[in-house]
Design a protein around this motif. Structure first.
Motif, PDB file in Angstrom:
ATOM      1  N   GLY A  92      -2.094   6.834  12.358  1.00  0.00           N
ATOM      2  CA  GLY A  92      -1.249   6.454  13.488  1.00  0.00           C
ATOM      3  C   GLY A  92      -1.971   5.836  14.659  1.00  0.00           C
ATOM      4  O   GLY A  92      -1.526   5.959  15.802  1.00  0.00           O
ATOM      5  N   ARG A  93      -3.059   5.103  14.383  1.00  0.00           N
ATOM      6  CA  ARG A  93      -3.822   4.470  15.471  1.00  0.00           C
ATOM      7  C   ARG A  93      -2.948   3.543  16.299  1.00  0.00           C
ATOM      8  O   ARG A  93      -3.035   3.538  17.543  1.00  0.00           O
ATOM      9  N   LEU A  94      -2.089   2.747  15.661  1.00  0.00           N
ATOM     10  CA  LEU A  94      -1.215   1.822  16.382  1.00  0.00           C
ATOM     11  C   LEU A  94       0.129   2.458  16.737  1.00  0.00           C
ATOM     12  O   LEU A  94       0.788   2.023  17.684  1.00  0.00           O
ATOM     13  N   LEU A  95       0.531   3.464  15.984  1.00  0.00           N
ATOM     14  CA  LEU A  95       1.827   4.088  16.241  1.00  0.00           C
ATOM     15  C   LEU A  95       1.840   4.860  17.557  1.00  0.00           C
ATOM     16  O   LEU A  95       2.850   4.867  18.263  1.00  0.00           O
ATOM     17  N   GLU A 113     -13.369  12.268   4.411  1.00  0.00           N
ATOM     18  CA  GLU A 113     -14.724  12.091   4.945  1.00  0.00           C
ATOM     19  C   GLU A 113     -14.689  11.895   6.458  1.00  0.00           C
ATOM     20  O   GLU A 113     -15.351  12.611   7.204  1.00  0.00           O
ATOM     21  N   ASN A 114     -13.922  10.911   6.929  1.00  0.00           N
ATOM     22  CA  ASN A 114     -13.814  10.633   8.370  1.00  0.00           C
ATOM     23  C   ASN A 114     -12.750   9.553   8.553  1.00  0.00           C
ATOM     24  O   ASN A 114     -13.053   8.364   8.479  1.00  0.00           O
ATOM     25  N   ALA A 115     -11.529   9.966   8.781  1.00  0.00           N
ATOM     26  CA  ALA A 115     -10.424   9.008   8.845  1.00  0.00           C
ATOM     27  C   ALA A 115     -10.618   7.986   9.949  1.00  0.00           C
ATOM     28  O   ALA A 115     -10.442   6.786   9.733  1.00  0.00           O
ATOM     29  N   ARG A 116     -10.970   8.441  11.135  1.00  0.00           N
ATOM     30  CA  ARG A 116     -11.113   7.500  12.255  1.00  0.00           C
ATOM     31  C   ARG A 116     -12.169   6.441  11.960  1.00  0.00           C
ATOM     32  O   ARG A 116     -11.973   5.256  12.254  1.00  0.00           O
ATOM     33  N   LYS A 117     -13.276   6.850  11.367  1.00  0.00           N
ATOM     34  CA  LYS A 117     -14.367   5.906  11.101  1.00  0.00           C
ATOM     35  C   LYS A 117     -13.958   4.859  10.076  1.00  0.00           C
ATOM     36  O   LYS A 117     -14.295   3.678  10.212  1.00  0.00           O
ATOM     37  N   ILE A 138     -10.983   3.804   9.545  1.00  0.00           N
ATOM     38  CA  ILE A 138      -9.904   2.979  10.081  1.00  0.00           C
ATOM     39  C   ILE A 138     -10.423   1.995  11.122  1.00  0.00           C
ATOM     40  O   ILE A 138     -10.032   0.829  11.136  1.00  0.00           O
ATOM     41  N   ALA A 139     -11.300   2.474  12.007  1.00  0.00           N
ATOM     42  CA  ALA A 139     -11.788   1.644  13.123  1.00  0.00           C
ATOM     43  C   ALA A 139     -13.292   1.841  13.259  1.00  0.00           C
ATOM     44  O   ALA A 139     -13.747   2.652  14.067  1.00  0.00           O
ATOM     45  N   ILE A 140     -14.057   1.110  12.481  1.00  0.00           N
ATOM     46  CA  ILE A 140     -15.497   1.332  12.365  1.00  0.00           C
ATOM     47  C   ILE A 140     -16.230   1.215  13.699  1.00  0.00           C
ATOM     48  O   ILE A 140     -17.241   1.877  13.925  1.00  0.00           O
ATOM     49  N   ASP A 141     -15.707   0.400  14.619  1.00  0.00           N
ATOM     50  CA  ASP A 141     -16.383   0.203  15.907  1.00  0.00           C
ATOM     51  C   ASP A 141     -15.820   1.083  17.020  1.00  0.00           C
ATOM     52  O   ASP A 141     -16.369   1.094  18.125  1.00  0.00           O
ATOM     53  N   ASP A 142     -14.757   1.823  16.757  1.00  0.00           N
ATOM     54  CA  ASP A 142     -14.072   2.546  17.834  1.00  0.00           C
ATOM     55  C   ASP A 142     -13.625   3.940  17.392  1.00  0.00           C
ATOM     56  O   ASP A 142     -12.543   4.400  17.736  1.00  0.00           O
ATOM     57  N   TRP A 143     -14.459   4.639  16.672  1.00  0.00           N
ATOM     58  CA  TRP A 143     -14.029   5.890  16.060  1.00  0.00           C
ATOM     59  C   TRP A 143     -14.613   7.143  16.700  1.00  0.00           C
ATOM     60  O   TRP A 143     -14.138   8.264  16.454  1.00  0.00           O
ATOM     61  N   GLU A 144     -15.624   7.011  17.545  1.00  0.00           N
ATOM     62  CA  GLU A 144     -16.430   8.177  17.913  1.00  0.00           C
ATOM     63  C   GLU A 144     -15.727   9.167  18.834  1.00  0.00           C
ATOM     64  O   GLU A 144     -16.144  10.310  18.941  1.00  0.00           O
ATOM     65  N   SER A 145     -14.665   8.738  19.491  1.00  0.00           N
ATOM     66  CA  SER A 145     -13.880   9.676  20.300  1.00  0.00           C
ATOM     67  C   SER A 145     -12.407   9.331  20.152  1.00  0.00           C
ATOM     68  O   SER A 145     -12.056   8.193  19.821  1.00  0.00           O
ATOM     69  N   SER A 190      -8.418   1.380  21.173  1.00  0.00           N
ATOM     70  CA  SER A 190      -8.459   0.285  20.194  1.00  0.00           C
ATOM     71  C   SER A 190      -7.075   0.047  19.604  1.00  0.00           C
ATOM     72  O   SER A 190      -6.686  -1.093  19.335  1.00  0.00           O
ATOM     73  N   GLY A 191      -6.316   1.128  19.412  1.00  0.00           N
ATOM     74  CA  GLY A 191      -4.954   0.981  18.926  1.00  0.00           C
ATOM     75  C   GLY A 191      -4.061   0.281  19.925  1.00  0.00           C
ATOM     76  O   GLY A 191      -3.235  -0.568  19.558  1.00  0.00           O
TER      77      GLY A 191
END
Length: 242
Positions: free
Chosen positions: A91-94, A41-45, A47-54, A61-62
Motif C-alpha cells: 500500500g505504498r501508493l494507497l 525478506e523485506n517488503a519495503r526494500k 518495493i522501493a529500493i531507494d526509499d525503504w529504510e524508514s 516516496s508513495g
C-alpha cells in the motif's frame, strides 16, 4: 518444484499430455511464491529500493509517485468513485491517496499473499482501503464496469507479456465506460534486450510507445496520451479511456 520444472520443460513422462492450463497454473504459482519471499525478506526494500529504510521515507516516496500518476493522467476523480491499483504491494501508493481522498473507495490487488497480509496490517486504520489477492492473470474478483479509475506503477514491467495482455483485457472489462486507466512502463529506444523467460518475474521487460499503443487499442481502449521520456531509457506513462 524441481520435478514440476522438469515436466514443464518436456523432460517428464507426462510432458506431451500436460494441458496448457497446468503450465499456466505452475507459472502463476511461482510468481506468487517469488513475491511472497520478497515480502517476507523485506517488503519495503523490494518495493522501493531507494526509499525503504524508514516508514516516513517510504510514505513520502508513495506520495511523490501517486501525485505524478494523478497529475500525468489529468484525471478528475469524483467523490464516491471506485479506484483500483494493480500491484499494490503493502500500500505504498494507497496510503497517501487515502489520506488525501477519504471520499474514495480504494482497492489494491497483488499476486503476493504476504504483501496483502502486510498491507492490511499496515493500513488497518483506513476503512476506505480494501486489499485483495489475485492470481496475476485476471481480475475475476470484480464485476463488469466496476471501477472509475485504475492505475499501476512499477508492476507491469515485470509481468510476462502474455499475462499482461490478459490483464489489459480484464482491466477493460472491470473499468466503467469513460473510465480512466493509467500506468507506467520501462522504455528502451532500441528495445533489443533479450526477452526474459516466462518464469522470470523480476527482470524488466521494455516497451516502446508503439508496442503499448497497439496493446491498448487491441484491448479496446482509446489512447489519450503516451508520455515519452526525454532520455533514451526511462519511464513511459500511458493514459487510456474505455
Amino acid at each position: 518444484m524441481r520435478f514440476m520444472d522438469r515436466v514443464l520443460r518436456g523432460q517428464g513422462l507426462c510432458s506431451k499430455v500436460l494441458p496448457l492450463t497446468l503450465r499456466e497454473w505452475w507459472n502463476l504459482y511461482r510468481m506468487r511464491s517469488y513475491w511472497n519471499s520478497c515480502a517476507q525478506e523485506n517488503a519495503r526494500k523490494h518495493i522501493a529500493i531507494d526509499d525503504w529504510e524508514s516508514e516516513e521515507t517510504f510514505h513520502q516516496s508513495g506520495l511523490r509517485d501517486i501525485t505524478r500518476i494523478l497529475e500525468g493522467s489529468g484525471a478528475s476523480i469524483a467523490a464516491g468513485s471506485r479506484v483500483l491499483e494493480i500491484g499494490c504491494g503493502i500500500g505504498r501508493l494507497l496510503k497517501p491517496l487515502a489520506l488525501e481522498r477519504r471520499d474514495l473507495e480504494i482497492h489494491g490487488v497483488d499476486v503476493s499473499t504476504e504483501m496483502i497480509v502486510q498491507g492490511k496490517e499496515r493500513l488497518s486504520d483506513f476503512p476506505n482501503i480494501y486489499f485483495s489477492q489475485v492470481n496475476g492473470k485476471d481480475l475475476a474478483l470484480f464485476g463488469d464496469d466496476f471501477f472509475d479509475f485504475i492505475f499501476s506503477y512499477v508492476t507491469f514491467q515485470h509481468i510476462p507479456r502474455d499475462y499482461l495482455r490478459d490483464i489489459f483485457k480484464e482491466v477493460h472489462r472491470v473499468l466503467k465506460q469513460k473510465g480512466i486507466f493509467t500506468f507506467q512502463m520501462q522504455y528502451r529506444e532500441d528495445n533489443t534486450s533479450e526477452e526474459p523467460p516466462e518464469n522470470d518475474y523480476r527482470t524488466i521487460r521494455y516497451y516502446t510507445p508503439e508496442m503499448l499503443h497497439n496493446m491498448c487499442t487491441r484491448s479496446g481502449f482509446t489512447v489519450q496520451n503516451i508520455q515519452k521520456p526525454q532520455k533514451r531509457e526511462g519511464y513511459l506513462y500511458v493514459t487510456v479511456t474505455k
